[in-house]
Design an enzyme around this catalytic site. Structure first.
Site, PDB file in Angstrom:
ATOM      1  N   TYR A  95       4.703   2.369   0.284  1.00 41.93           N
ATOM      2  CA  TYR A  95       5.542   1.178   0.124  1.00 41.93           C
ATOM      3  C   TYR A  95       6.933   1.459  -0.442  1.00 41.93           C
ATOM      4  O   TYR A  95       7.926   0.893   0.051  1.00 41.93           O
ATOM      5  CB  TYR A  95       4.801   0.123  -0.696  1.00 41.93           C
ATOM      6  CG  TYR A  95       3.810  -0.646   0.151  1.00 41.93           C
ATOM      7  CD1 TYR A  95       4.202  -1.753   0.891  1.00 41.93           C
ATOM      8  CD2 TYR A  95       2.485  -0.223   0.262  1.00 41.93           C
ATOM      9  CE1 TYR A  95       3.307  -2.445   1.698  1.00 41.93           C
ATOM     10  CE2 TYR A  95       1.578  -0.896   1.072  1.00 41.93           C
ATOM     11  CZ  TYR A  95       2.000  -2.001   1.792  1.00 41.93           C
ATOM     12  OH  TYR A  95       1.112  -2.654   2.600  1.00 41.93           O
ATOM     13  N   GLU A 136      -4.779  -4.824  -0.036  1.00 39.14           N
ATOM     14  CA  GLU A 136      -5.331  -3.666   0.663  1.00 39.14           C
ATOM     15  C   GLU A 136      -6.282  -2.870  -0.215  1.00 39.14           C
ATOM     16  O   GLU A 136      -7.287  -2.328   0.270  1.00 39.14           O
ATOM     17  CB  GLU A 136      -4.192  -2.794   1.190  1.00 39.14           C
ATOM     18  CG  GLU A 136      -3.465  -3.450   2.358  1.00 39.14           C
ATOM     19  CD  GLU A 136      -2.059  -2.927   2.586  1.00 39.14           C
ATOM     20  OE1 GLU A 136      -1.761  -1.808   2.095  1.00 39.14           O
ATOM     21  OE2 GLU A 136      -1.263  -3.620   3.242  1.00 39.14           O
TER      22      GLU A 136
END
Length: 401
Positions: A95, A136
């Site tokens: 990310y 997630e």
């Protein structure tokens, strides 16, 4: 949480994103892969070549900006994308990399961006990334802790290959460790990871599970891309032509939000185009077994009898008073006509759907090529089906019909 000033700045960029979104995301992927070519092992290069991934990301960024003050409204989309991310192996460390290049792409495409705008987007991205990472993480834990489950990828052996039609083959997969397969929800998919000889990068593709959970094997039913699309169908052609029974591939645990709702006993209408039959096949098997009194209508569209798959299986299940199987061939062969093996020639029409669907207050599940999906979706609305009753699956990045 974001402060009011940051929210105000982000929302002010909506018109810019609407105008330059695709250009920004295209530049983002160029810069990302130039500096981090290892990520080519994760991202689907077919979707990169067709531009679908860039469009999907542009839509996601635009939605994030438009709803930055009401992020709860995009949670359903977050969950769908998170399923895909968990399936292909996106991790928290990815990310910050994505965030860095997204901001660089914005600066590169939209010249002279004020520093406060970049800072606001950096802050907003951090909040959104945290939502994805947490979602997630929960999915990774759930997949690993489920009976028979696992984390990341696991080797499976090809126990059987069955040719279903000229272009479609079913592949049966059993765990190489001999353990039972984890259960899944009908309609879900697995990610297949392969290393194709001669290709520099790993390929990952999603394939719907085309059978009901059984604890013994997973079945995927895949279409071979035509020769003119061979460069975009590298994985499907490799699975068809190169891998044989006894060979092994790596797969991730089942994932996906497009699943059958079994909390209702409303009539069930399944409409597939081509290989889109796969998730609906699983739904039909599960419903027939666990909801034996539920009315089921399965409408299957294909080019001809040479291109249809799993129709005999469907026919066996629908051979009952409350179940119906209808076949539509775009261009039936002489053999199809002689055998009278179909119910409609040409394309599905709204009038035909109106005639063959006896109870419009049903639950509808659609899957197939995008043009097919869009057409059927509009037809259902035309005959009075409520939008919330229509559920669909689109291959590739998240889109709306």
């Amino acid at each position: 949480m974001l402060n009011p000033k940051t929210i105000e700045i982000i929302k002010s960029t909506v018109p810019v994103l609407e105008k330059h979104g695709k250009e920004i995301t295209t530049r983002f992927y160029q810069m990302l892969f130039e500096d981090h070519p290892e990520l080519l092992n994760i991202f689907n290069q077919t979707n990169q070549k067709t531009g679908r991934q860039q469009t999907a990301l542009a839509n996601a960024v635009y939605a994030a900006a438009a709803y930055i003050d009401k992020l709860e409204t995009i949670i359903p989309v977050v969950k769908q994308i998170a399923h895909k991310h968990r399936s292909i192996g996106i991790k928290p460390e990815h990310y910050p990399i994505v965030g860095k290049y997204l901001l660089l792409a914005i600066e590169d495409v939209v010249k002279d961006v004020p520093k406060e705008v970049i800072e606001a987007w950096g802050e907003a991205y951090g909040v959104i990334a945290d939502i994805f990472i947490q979602t997630e993480h929960e999915m990774y834990v759930e997949a690993a802790e489920k009976e028979g489950g696992w984390k990341d990828y696991k080797p499976f052996a090809i126990s059987r290959k069955v040719k279903e039609s000229d272009l479609i083959t079913s592949i049966y997969l059993k765990p190489k460790d001999g353990k039972p397969t984890a259960s899944f929800l009908s309609g879900q998919y697995i990610s297949v990871r392969v290393n194709i000889p001669g290709d520099e990068h790993t390929h990952i593709r999603q394939y719907s599970l085309s059978d009901a959970p059984n604890g013994e094997y997973y079945r995927i039913t895949i279409k071979r891309e035509s020769e003119e699309k061979a460069t975009l169908g590298a994985v499907s052609n490799y699975l068809h032509d190169q891998l044989k029974e006894g060979d092994s591939i790596e797969i991730s645990a089942p994932a996906g939000e497009f699943v059958l709702d079994q909390t209702t006993d409303k009539p069930l209408v399944l409409i597939s185009g081509g290989v889109g039959v796969t998730p609906l096949m699983s739904m039909m098997k599960v419903s027939a077994k666990e909801q034996p009194n539920r009315d089921i209508t399965f409408i299957q569209a294909a080019r001809s009898g040479r291109h249809i798959a799993l129709d005999k299986e469907i026919q066996e299940i629908t051979n009952g008073i409350s179940r119906k199987h209808l076949i539509c061939y775009e261009t039936p062969t002489a053999e199809d006509i002689e055998a009278q093996s179909f119910d409609k020639e040409g394309y599905i029409t709204s009038q035909w759907l109106n005639d063959v669907i006896s109870d419009k207050a049903a639950d509808y599940y659609l899957c197939g090529p995008i043009p097919f999906m869009k057409a059927v979706y509009q037809m259902l609305l035309e005959i009075g089906v409520q939008e919330e009753a229509i559920h669909y699956e689109l291959f590739g990045p998240h889109e709306k019909l």
